[in-house]
Motif scaffolding. Structure first.
Motif, PDB file in Angstrom:
ATOM      1  N   UNK A  60      14.111  -8.651  -3.212  1.00 26.35           N
ATOM      2  CA  UNK A  60      14.651  -9.750  -2.626  1.00 26.35           C
ATOM      3  C   UNK A  60      14.721  -9.173  -1.122  1.00 26.35           C
ATOM      4  N   UNK A  61      14.341 -10.461  -0.403  1.00 26.97           N
ATOM      5  CA  UNK A  61      14.400 -10.242   1.319  1.00 26.97           C
ATOM      6  C   UNK A  61      13.155  -9.704   1.660  1.00 26.97           C
ATOM      7  N   UNK A  62      12.204  -9.508   0.760  1.00 27.11           N
ATOM      8  CA  UNK A  62      10.865  -8.618   1.268  1.00 27.11           C
ATOM      9  C   UNK A  62      10.226  -9.630   2.237  1.00 27.11           C
ATOM     10  N   UNK A  63       9.495  -8.986   3.233  1.00 27.35           N
ATOM     11  CA  UNK A  63       8.783  -9.535   4.354  1.00 27.35           C
ATOM     12  C   UNK A  63       7.356 -10.044   3.707  1.00 27.35           C
ATOM     13  N   UNK A  64       6.652 -11.124   4.198  1.00 25.90           N
ATOM     14  CA  UNK A  64       5.304 -11.584   3.869  1.00 25.90           C
ATOM     15  C   UNK A  64       4.422 -10.326   4.297  1.00 25.90           C
ATOM     16  N   UNK A  65       4.558  -9.800   5.345  1.00 33.52           N
ATOM     17  CA  UNK A  65       3.951  -8.687   6.000  1.00 33.52           C
ATOM     18  C   UNK A  65       3.889  -7.445   5.023  1.00 33.52           C
ATOM     19  N   UNK A  66       5.076  -7.155   4.391  1.00 38.68           N
ATOM     20  CA  UNK A  66       4.980  -6.270   3.551  1.00 38.68           C
ATOM     21  C   UNK A  66       4.391  -6.315   1.985  1.00 38.68           C
ATOM     22  N   UNK A  67       4.545  -7.817   1.934  1.00 38.36           N
ATOM     23  CA  UNK A  67       3.682  -8.195   0.570  1.00 38.36           C
ATOM     24  C   UNK A  67       2.170  -7.871   0.883  1.00 38.36           C
TER      25      UNK A  67
END
Length: 157
Positions: A65-72
């Protein structure tokens, strides 16, 4: 080396064609296996109207939860623009919400909505059945060896 036994995954091939050295190539068999699994996955999740990457995105957001689009994007091997478009589609379907991070205003944090949680639950059930369709063809030891071998391939890239 002789051609592999014809099985359900080789039905894509026209048996009238001479396959030259293709049956001796690892990449050829990986491609056929990928096509078979992709088609089955698409069929298994047709009612949910989700792609493989959309499912993986929902799973990663649910687990982080709260992950960033960049990390995904980095985890899934997708460029930022493609990831933004996918997140837009999932947000339009009310499966996730994005919010500005309080710690870093440049960062978008992603979280599943209640609809997203419900969709992820349905997707996990469909994926489990899809996986059983293929994993049931192997013993536990064979499956572990196959997974380890495939990991050695994709970890090299």
């Amino acid at each position: 080396m002789s051609a592999p036994d014809a099985g359900p995954d080789t039905k894509l091939l026209d048996p009238k064609l001479h396959l030259d050295g293709l049956p001796d190539l690892l990449g050829f068999h990986l491609r056929l296996a990928h096509v078979a699994m992709y088609r089955d996955f698409t069929t298994a999740l047709a009612d949910l109207d989700l792609t493989q990457k959309q499912c993986a995105t929902l799973q990663l957001i649910g687990a982080n939860p709260g992950v960033s689009q960049v990390d995904l994007a980095g985890t899934l091997g997708t460029d930022r623009a493609t990831m933004m478009a996918m997140v837009d589609r999932l947000e339009q379907r009310n499966l996730l919400v994005r919010r500005r991070s309080l710690a870093d205003r440049r960062r978008q944090e992603l979280n599943l909505t209640d609809d997203g949680e419900a969709m992820l639950t349905r997707a996990r059930h469909a994926i489990a059945e899809h996986e059983r369709h293929f994993t049931s063809r192997f013993t536990a030891a064979e499956l572990k060896a196959l997974t380890n071998a495939l990991s050695r391939i994709h970890q090299q890239v």
